[in-house]
Design a protein around this motif. Sequence first.
Motif, PDB file in Angstrom:
ATOM      1  N   GLN A 140       3.386  28.848  22.894  1.00  6.42           N
ATOM      2  CA  GLN A 140       1.978  28.583  22.745  1.00  6.42           C
ATOM      3  C   GLN A 140       2.124  28.548  20.910  1.00  6.42           C
ATOM      4  OE1 GLN A 140      -0.787  31.510  25.130  1.00  6.42           O
ATOM      5  NE2 GLN A 140      -1.588  29.490  24.697  1.00  6.42           N
TER       6      GLN A 140
ATOM      7  N   SER B  29      -4.692  35.145  19.344  1.00  6.32           N
ATOM      8  CA  SER B  29      -4.893  33.673  19.060  1.00  6.32           C
ATOM      9  C   SER B  29      -5.637  33.608  17.763  1.00  6.32           C
ATOM     10  CB  SER B  29      -5.304  33.010  20.089  1.00  6.32           C
ATOM     11  OG  SER B  29      -6.531  33.194  20.395  1.00  6.32           O
TER      12      SER B  29
ATOM     13  N   LYS C 293      -6.415  26.818  27.806  1.00  6.15           N
ATOM     14  CA  LYS C 293      -5.967  25.840  28.695  1.00  6.15           C
ATOM     15  C   LYS C 293      -4.285  25.599  28.538  1.00  6.15           C
ATOM     16  CE  LYS C 293      -9.621  22.552  28.427  1.00  6.15           C
ATOM     17  NZ  LYS C 293     -10.046  21.447  27.596  1.00  6.15           N
TER      18      LYS C 293
ATOM     19  N   THR D  58       0.420  22.679  22.816  1.00  7.35           N
ATOM     20  CA  THR D  58      -0.583  22.936  21.878  1.00  7.35           C
ATOM     21  C   THR D  58      -1.835  22.665  22.641  1.00  7.35           C
ATOM     22  OG1 THR D  58      -0.465  20.479  20.873  1.00  7.35           O
ATOM     23  CG2 THR D  58       0.856  22.212  20.114  1.00  7.35           C
ATOM     24  N   GLY D  59      -3.023  22.899  21.755  1.00  5.48           N
ATOM     25  CA  GLY D  59      -4.477  22.485  22.181  1.00  5.48           C
ATOM     26  C   GLY D  59      -5.184  24.104  22.505  1.00  5.48           C
ATOM     27  N   ASP D  60      -6.437  23.802  23.102  1.00 12.63           N
ATOM     28  CA  ASP D  60      -7.050  24.939  23.511  1.00 12.63           C
ATOM     29  C   ASP D  60      -6.116  26.002  23.908  1.00 12.63           C
ATOM     30  OD1 ASP D  60      -9.627  26.534  23.885  1.00 12.63           O
ATOM     31  OD2 ASP D  60      -8.681  26.256  26.137  1.00 12.63           O
ATOM     32  N   PRO D  61      -5.977  27.447  23.374  1.00  9.13           N
ATOM     33  CA  PRO D  61      -5.149  28.459  23.940  1.00  9.13           C
ATOM     34  C   PRO D  61      -5.268  28.838  25.164  1.00  9.13           C
ATOM     35  CG  PRO D  61      -6.268  29.149  21.668  1.00  9.13           C
ATOM     36  CD  PRO D  61      -7.205  27.838  22.122  1.00  9.13           C
TER      37      PRO D  61
ATOM     38  N   ASP E  60      -3.227  25.986  15.990  1.00 11.22           N
ATOM     39  CA  ASP E  60      -3.867  24.854  15.218  1.00 11.22           C
ATOM     40  C   ASP E  60      -3.312  24.674  13.900  1.00 11.22           C
ATOM     41  OD1 ASP E  60      -5.714  25.442  13.330  1.00 11.22           O
ATOM     42  OD2 ASP E  60      -6.774  26.362  15.033  1.00 11.22           O
TER      43      ASP E  60
END
Length: 341
Positions: free
Chosen positions: A315, A287, A247, A242-245, A318
Amino acid sequence: MQTLRLTNNDSAQAAEILRAGGLVGIPTETVYGLGANGLNPEAVRAIFKAKGRPQDNPLILHIPEASWLERYCENVPPQAWALAQRFWPGPLTMILPRKALVPDEVTAGLETVGMRCPSHPLCQEIIRLADIPVAAPSGNTSGRPSPTTAQHMLEDMDGKIDAIVDGGPCSVGVESTIIDLTGDVPRLLRPGGITLEQLRQVLGQVEVDPAVTRLMGAGEKPKAPGMKYRHYAPKAPVTVVTGDPAKAAEYIAQHADAEDGIICFEEFLPLFTGRSVTRPVMDLGPSGDKEEQARHIFDALRSFDHTSVPAIWAQCPDSGGIGLAIANRLNKAAGFHIIQV
Ligand code: AMP
Ligand code: MG
């Protein structure tokens, strides 16, 4: 047993099988359900057998309209009517005190019952024609990802149920939101098609059950019995990133082996496909489009069971809106093995 294949012209036959105590695969807007006459204990027991479902995991009763709530529930609170007015028919299940005529087999012995009014037109028609509350969990073998097409459900249930009605792919793709209205403060037990934000607009305060976002400890007693079981799991172990797509995609590209399966947002597909890799890559959707991701999540998880991938990397969006439901299903599939980038 030979499983009859039915279509949208056969709702009367599906209703007849249900009335007679049979098991029918039914399309809903969320996922395919494994339906039986919810007032017939023997028929309901057959659901548990076909799924291999633990006896203490209760089922949801499906009704054609909110006015049926009072047939099966005691002391229906104003909040339930307000939610029904706003979100029914639709992907919302309410936990309410049950009346005695609801069999123990449906509630797993609890004094509460889960009630839902689905919006899928074919599902509505079948329940109305049958003129009974239809008890139905998701139509997968217990522990596996839920089915969002008739084909998925047949993978698990062919030969174990009397019939399946093919109503096309499910439009929501994740199971109903479950809200418990029997405590002082309404409590979200399972995120789904109706979002937490939408519930708070109607109810004000809503608590989120801890089991939605983390693994339950060995000594903890979950509010919904089903919460303690491993769920939605493909055969290979899953790691969620998880996190910025961008990254997260980069992290997976660096850490996944060449044969590992990948579930990624559409824009990152090129990172994972190439001449030197043999892995299957599943597109979760763009995303920025969580509705599309919800429709793909179970198909993506299921697809790897037709392969020999040693591991799966996924992936994850959020947790805003329906992202909370997608993240919940992915995290459960991963046994809460999550990497935050
Ligand atoms: P499924 O549709 O297969 O996801 O299963 C129905 C879900 O509803 C399970 O997670 C159950 O634990 C939950 N459920 C059904 N009835 C109740 C109830 N009375 N109290 C709490 N959870 C319930
Ligand atoms: Mg289920």
